[in-house]
Design a protein around this motif. Structure first.
Motif, PDB file in Angstrom:
ATOM      1  N   ILE A 129       0.862  -1.176   0.000  1.00  0.00           N
ATOM      2  CA  ILE A 129       0.000   0.000   0.000  1.00  0.00           C
ATOM      3  C   ILE A 129       0.900   1.227   0.000  1.00  0.00           C
ATOM      4  CG2 ILE A 129      -1.703   1.322   1.297  1.00  0.00           C
ATOM      5  CD1 ILE A 129      -2.706  -1.388   2.420  1.00  0.00           C
ATOM      6  N   VAL A 130       0.627   2.155  -0.907  1.00  0.00           N
ATOM      7  CA  VAL A 130       1.411   3.385  -0.995  1.00  0.00           C
ATOM      8  C   VAL A 130       0.542   4.539  -0.517  1.00  0.00           C
ATOM      9  CG1 VAL A 130       2.689   4.943  -2.519  1.00  0.00           C
ATOM     10  CG2 VAL A 130       2.778   2.468  -2.903  1.00  0.00           C
ATOM     11  N   VAL A 131       1.111   5.374   0.360  1.00  0.00           N
ATOM     12  CA  VAL A 131       0.387   6.522   0.897  1.00  0.00           C
ATOM     13  C   VAL A 131       0.856   7.782   0.174  1.00  0.00           C
ATOM     14  CG1 VAL A 131      -0.082   7.906   2.954  1.00  0.00           C
ATOM     15  CG2 VAL A 131       0.136   5.413   3.143  1.00  0.00           C
ATOM     16  N   VAL A 184      -4.106   9.644   0.637  1.00  0.00           N
ATOM     17  CA  VAL A 184      -4.679   8.479  -0.023  1.00  0.00           C
ATOM     18  C   VAL A 184      -3.758   7.287   0.171  1.00  0.00           C
ATOM     19  CG1 VAL A 184      -5.447   7.518  -2.229  1.00  0.00           C
ATOM     20  CG2 VAL A 184      -5.748   9.953  -1.768  1.00  0.00           C
ATOM     21  N   ALA A 185      -4.315   6.181   0.619  1.00  0.00           N
ATOM     22  CA  ALA A 185      -3.584   4.917   0.706  1.00  0.00           C
ATOM     23  C   ALA A 185      -4.112   4.026  -0.411  1.00  0.00           C
ATOM     24  CB  ALA A 185      -3.794   4.274   2.067  1.00  0.00           C
ATOM     25  N   ARG A 186      -3.239   3.662  -1.364  1.00  0.00           N
ATOM     26  CA  ARG A 186      -3.640   2.857  -2.525  1.00  0.00           C
ATOM     27  C   ARG A 186      -3.026   1.469  -2.428  1.00  0.00           C
ATOM     28  NH1 ARG A 186      -5.548   6.144  -6.655  1.00  0.00           N
ATOM     29  NH2 ARG A 186      -4.789   8.261  -6.577  1.00  0.00           N
ATOM     30  N   LEU A 187      -3.874   0.465  -2.612  1.00  0.00           N
ATOM     31  CA  LEU A 187      -3.408  -0.910  -2.651  1.00  0.00           C
ATOM     32  C   LEU A 187      -2.846  -1.205  -4.034  1.00  0.00           C
ATOM     33  CD1 LEU A 187      -3.192  -3.726  -1.346  1.00  0.00           C
ATOM     34  CD2 LEU A 187      -5.477  -4.190  -2.290  1.00  0.00           C
ATOM     35  N   PHE A 188      -1.658  -1.801  -4.070  1.00  0.00           N
ATOM     36  CA  PHE A 188      -1.015  -2.182  -5.324  1.00  0.00           C
ATOM     37  C   PHE A 188      -0.988  -3.702  -5.451  1.00  0.00           C
ATOM     38  CE2 PHE A 188       0.164   2.124  -5.502  1.00  0.00           C
ATOM     39  CZ  PHE A 188       0.657   2.395  -6.773  1.00  0.00           C
ATOM     40  N   LEU A 216      -8.741  -0.135  -4.993  1.00  0.00           N
ATOM     41  CA  LEU A 216      -8.950  -0.077  -3.549  1.00  0.00           C
ATOM     42  C   LEU A 216      -8.110   1.026  -2.920  1.00  0.00           C
ATOM     43  CD1 LEU A 216      -8.937  -3.903  -2.854  1.00  0.00           C
ATOM     44  CD2 LEU A 216     -10.912  -2.399  -3.086  1.00  0.00           C
ATOM     45  N   ILE A 217      -8.784   1.971  -2.247  1.00  0.00           N
ATOM     46  CA  ILE A 217      -8.099   3.090  -1.609  1.00  0.00           C
ATOM     47  C   ILE A 217      -8.755   3.401  -0.264  1.00  0.00           C
ATOM     48  CG2 ILE A 217      -7.382   4.170  -3.790  1.00  0.00           C
ATOM     49  CD1 ILE A 217      -9.640   6.226  -3.335  1.00  0.00           C
ATOM     50  N   ALA A 218      -8.016   4.123   0.558  1.00  0.00           N
ATOM     51  CA  ALA A 218      -8.555   4.728   1.782  1.00  0.00           C
ATOM     52  C   ALA A 218      -8.226   6.209   1.698  1.00  0.00           C
ATOM     53  CB  ALA A 218      -7.928   4.108   3.022  1.00  0.00           C
ATOM     54  N   LEU A 219      -9.153   7.051   2.157  1.00  0.00           N
ATOM     55  CA  LEU A 219      -8.978   8.508   2.111  1.00  0.00           C
ATOM     56  C   LEU A 219      -9.041   9.072   3.526  1.00  0.00           C
ATOM     57  CD1 LEU A 219     -11.497   9.328  -0.742  1.00  0.00           C
ATOM     58  CD2 LEU A 219      -9.023   9.151  -0.948  1.00  0.00           C
TER      59      LEU A 219
END
Length: 64
Positions: free
Chosen positions: A2-4, A16-20, A28-31
């Motif tokens: 996951i990259v923030v 933003v946290a993005r799942l790779f 899939l992300i978290a904000l």
């Protein structure tokens, strides 16, 4: 992985946290409004890795 990101073009003003999946980002992300808030989404088993000089300036850290 996951990259923030901080303040990416697609979500200005947010973290933003993005799942790779390998080298490709998924949908899939978290904000969150703050880095502290986005870290609440970090799975407990994952470790934080700080950005390296070659990373985009918007990358804050990665979770492995």
């Amino acid at each position: 992985m996951i990259v923030v990101y901080e303040d990416p073009k697609d979500y200005p003003g947010l973290f933003v946290a993005r799942l790779f999946d390998g080298r490709k980002s998924t949908h899939l992300i978290a904000l969150a409004d703050t880095l502290e808030d986005i870290k609440e989404a970090k799975p407990e088993r994952m470790r934080i890795v700080k950005r390296i000089e070659q990373d985009s300036l918007q990358i804050v850290e990665a979770w492995l």
